[in-house]
Design a protein around this motif. Structure first.
Motif, PDB file in Angstrom:
ATOM      1  N   UNK A  18       0.817  -1.214   0.000  1.00  0.00           N
ATOM      2  CA  UNK A  18       0.000   0.000   0.000  1.00  0.00           C
ATOM      3  C   UNK A  18       0.844   1.254   0.000  1.00  0.00           C
ATOM      4  N   UNK A  19       2.077   1.185   0.516  1.00  0.00           N
ATOM      5  CA  UNK A  19       2.943   2.364   0.581  1.00  0.00           C
ATOM      6  C   UNK A  19       3.799   2.536  -0.679  1.00  0.00           C
ATOM      7  N   UNK A  20       3.845   1.503  -1.539  1.00  0.00           N
ATOM      8  CA  UNK A  20       4.690   1.563  -2.728  1.00  0.00           C
ATOM      9  C   UNK A  20       4.223   2.669  -3.660  1.00  0.00           C
ATOM     10  N   UNK A  21       5.181   3.459  -4.180  1.00  0.00           N
ATOM     11  CA  UNK A  21       4.854   4.588  -5.048  1.00  0.00           C
ATOM     12  C   UNK A  21       5.450   4.434  -6.443  1.00  0.00           C
ATOM     13  N   UNK A  22       6.371   3.476  -6.654  1.00  0.00           N
ATOM     14  CA  UNK A  22       6.982   3.280  -7.972  1.00  0.00           C
ATOM     15  C   UNK A  22       6.816   1.823  -8.376  1.00  0.00           C
ATOM     16  N   UNK A  47       9.047  -5.103  -5.550  1.00  0.00           N
ATOM     17  CA  UNK A  47       9.802  -5.516  -4.360  1.00  0.00           C
ATOM     18  C   UNK A  47       8.866  -5.975  -3.253  1.00  0.00           C
ATOM     19  N   UNK A  48       7.746  -5.280  -3.083  1.00  0.00           N
ATOM     20  CA  UNK A  48       6.799  -5.653  -2.025  1.00  0.00           C
ATOM     21  C   UNK A  48       6.211  -7.028  -2.289  1.00  0.00           C
ATOM     22  N   UNK A  49       5.935  -7.357  -3.556  1.00  0.00           N
ATOM     23  CA  UNK A  49       5.370  -8.665  -3.889  1.00  0.00           C
ATOM     24  C   UNK A  49       6.415  -9.759  -3.731  1.00  0.00           C
ATOM     25  N   UNK A  50       7.646  -9.506  -4.221  1.00  0.00           N
ATOM     26  CA  UNK A  50       8.696 -10.532  -4.173  1.00  0.00           C
ATOM     27  C   UNK A  50       9.200 -10.775  -2.754  1.00  0.00           C
TER      28      UNK A  50
END
Length: 671
Positions: free
Chosen positions: A484-488, A494-497
């Motif tokens: 939810x915090x990812x902006x790029x 990276x959040x998924x992996x």
């Protein structure tokens, strides 16, 4: 209004014109001095009946048999056209009651107040401070249509009263209302007026079942014309097929009893102290053998049928057969005449004020005409002398030359040597010249003003689109954690992996793929029905406004990996859209948020571009060809472009939003 004149009460029913004439006798007693009953050749509601011609003929026949030149007239309007509302008032000083009632009327009457004629009546039980008010209203156009026939027949009523209220006035005056609550039934041709009454209050409802319902039952059962079925109903008691006739009408009796039980039950639930012990029924339908007994057995309440008017002394022709034969059908007309003599409990009046003023003016016109004739004669001598003087003056004025410089003459004044009448003429001519110049100047620069107004409007509206985008983006669900915090794109991958993100099917994500918007002159032309099964209330917000509803139609196409599908979109996105789009003081609001279509990306039935043909959704004459009519078709994808995960199990949806450019009116339409 107390009067020494005789009063005619006229009830124009669906089957007949019914009239009763009352007057106050020398000793103050009530005298019934006339009545009439003129049956229409056809019932007004028959398909082949000319309603206007039948009413006009009945009035013409009535006037040929009765002289109204010295009498006053009170007429009724049908109960089904009258709106009745009852409410209790807070404890207030009597002088404040009209103001409070006006406020209540504005809340209770579901029409613009300029479209209705309304009046009210206050009720108060003895020994209690509580005041109840009855508000009675009828659409102005219906009253005008009803009174038009009387106007064409040169009959000017002084009072217009609702039929059920006239029946209540009759029952109250005749002493039919005792200490217990009484049910009054007036069974007419098309409807049955139900009045639940006490000596100091009433409650009304019109039930759409009457004598015509019985006739139509015979039409269906025996394949007869309406007129033959009506004749069969009236002769049911002596017909050799009596049993079959009543068997055909029995379902109508049952429906009537069911509606009566439901109405009485509702009243009892809101008036816990009410004790209903008796039903008093009137109307010629009571002449059907067995109807009174049927009502009594199925309602479980004593049903009585009055036999005569006890408090009015019959005089002259009133003792003839009409009164005995048609007594049950004259209760409305009798109550109307009582109100005209100021002997009625209910005194409300639905006569339009403009008609009352016209009648009053016509009565005062003869003395005004006489006075005007005297003034005209006296003024004629003065006028003749004035005309002579003005002719002499005009011949001199015509020779006065117009001013060379109007502005200079106004500023400096005319020459002092001129006579007064010459000065006045020069100033008048100068003023007219200046007014002409002003008109010429006023017409200049209009094109420039129009362009300026358009530029100002563009500046005022330039923030609307960003505001709409902001509202939509605020409603998009935000998944928890790093995702939810990812902006790029790199941060999303990276959040998924990293393994911290939920499995793809559980992610609370809405990925907007396309958005289109288009101004529509009338949003009501579009079908907002969903092809996706989704629980209420999101598919029942219909625009319910008279006339065109201009606004913006927005189509959102988006994908979600969440396997909650339509339920997730409803709870996680559409609810937020409705809430975010209904904020006060924004200048616009979201009227409808509708889930138009949706299916899985990998569905075998899914076309190349998800959605439906514009022919079923684009409304009248939009001429667009995409699935929504607002954004181009999107090619299907097989892999998430950010996370490189398969998306065949993702859901793809289309949501429509109707935007109305007004401040949000409130929560009155919330489901």
């Amino acid at each position: 209004m107390a009067t020494n004149q005789a009063i005619w009460g006229i009830d124009m029913g669906r089957c007949a014109l019914k009239a009763v004439k009352l007057r106050v006798g020398a000793e103050g007693n009530l005298e019934l001095v006339g009545q009439d009953f003129i049956e229409h050749p056809k019932i007004l509601s028959q398909p082949d009946a000319d309603r206007h011609e039948l009413i006009s003929n009945a009035l013409e026949k009535f006037l040929s048999r009765n002289d109204l030149s010295k009498d006053l007239v009170v007429v009724s309007v049908p109960g089904q056209h009258t709106l009745s509302r009852f409410t209790k008032l807070p404890p207030v000083a009597p002088k404040r009651i009209p103001d409070i009632v006006r406020y209540e009327a504005d809340q209770q009457i579901p029409f613009d107040m300029d479209e209705v004629i309304w009046d009210y009546q206050t009720f108060q039980q003895e020994g209690t401070p509580d005041i109840e008010v009855g508000i009675f209203a009828m659409k102005r156009e219906l009253i005008r249509d009803h009174l038009l026939h009387f106007e064409q027949a040169s009959i000017e009523p002084i009072i217009v009263q609702s039929g059920p209220l006239a029946v209540y006035n009759t029952a109250h005056y005749e002493g039919l209302l005792e200490t217990d609550t009484t049910v009054l039934l007036d069974i007419g041709a098309e409807n049955t007026d139900l009045i639940i009454a006490t000596q100091n209050s009433l409650w009304t409802r019109t039930i759409p079942i009457g004598g015509n319902s019985l006739t139509e039952a015979l039409v269906k059962s025996f394949k007869l014309s309406f007129s033959k079925a009506e004749s069969l109903k009236r002769t049911a008691a002596t017909n050799k097929y009596t049993r079959q006739i009543f068997q055909a009408m029995r379902p109508i009796f049952a429906d009537l009893v069911q509606e009566l039980q439901r109405s009485i039950g509702f009243y009892s639930s809101t008036h816990r102290d009410a004790s209903i012990e008796k039903v008093i029924a009137v109307g010629n339908a009571l002449l059907l053998p067995g109807l009174q007994k049927y009502l009594q057995q199925n309602l479980g309440i004593t049903v009585e049928r009055p036999e005569s008017f006890k408090k009015a002394v019959s005089a002259g022709q009133a003792a003839q057969g009409i009164l005995q034969e048609q007594h049950l059908s004259l209760y409305t007309a009798y109550g109307l005449a009582l109100q005209g003599l100021d002997r009625a409990k209910i005194t409300s009046n639905l006569l339009p004020s403009e008609i009352a003023k016209q009648a009053l003016w016509r009565k005062k016109r003869p003395p005004f005409a006489a006075a005007a004739a005297c003034l005209l004669l006296a003024g004629g001598l003065i006028w003749f002398r004035q005309v002579s003087d003005m002719k002499a003056l005009a011949s001199s004025i015509d020779n006065v030359a117009p001013p060379a410089n109007a502005a200079s003459l106004i500023n400096n004044g005319p020459p002092a040597s001129d006579p007064d009448w010459v000065k006045a003429k020069k100033i008048l001519d100068a003023g007219q010249d200046l007014k002409k110049q002003l008109r010429e100047l006023a017409g200049q620069g209009q094109a420039e003003q129009d362009v300026t107004a358009e530029l100002i409007l563009l500046q005022q509206n330039k923030t609307v689109i960003p505001a709409l985008l902001s509202v939509i983006h605020k409603a998009v669900p935000t998944p928890p954690g790093a995702l939810g915090k990812a902006e790029t794109p790199a941060q999303v991958l990276a959040a998924v992996q990293s393994g911290t993100a939920p499995p793809r099917g559980q992610r609370q994500q809405v990925l907007i793929q396309a958005m289109g918007m288009q101004f529509e002159q009338d949003l009501k032309l579009f079908d907002w029905t969903s092809l996706v099964e989704i629980p209420e209330p999101f598919n029942d917000y219909d625009i319910d406004t008279a006339g065109e509803v201009p606004g913006l139609r927005i189509a959102l196409t988006f994908r979600t990996p969440n396997q909650g599908g339509a339920a997730f979109i409803r709870d996680g996105f559409m609810t937020a859209l409705r809430q975010a789009g209904r904020r006060p003081d924004t200048g616009f609001y979201f009227d409808q948020v509708s889930l138009i279509s949706g299916e899985k990306v990998g569905s075998a039935s899914r076309p190349g571009a998800m959605g439906r043909s514009s022919s079923g959704r684009s409304g009248r004459g939009s001429g667009v060809s995409s699935k929504s009519g607002l954004n181009p078709a999107l090619p299907p994808e097989s892999v998430d472009p950010l996370t490189f995960e398969p998306i065949v199990d993702d859901w793809e949806f289309e949501v429509w939003i109707s935007v109305i450019f007004e401040d949000y009116p409130g929560d009155e339409d919330e489901g």
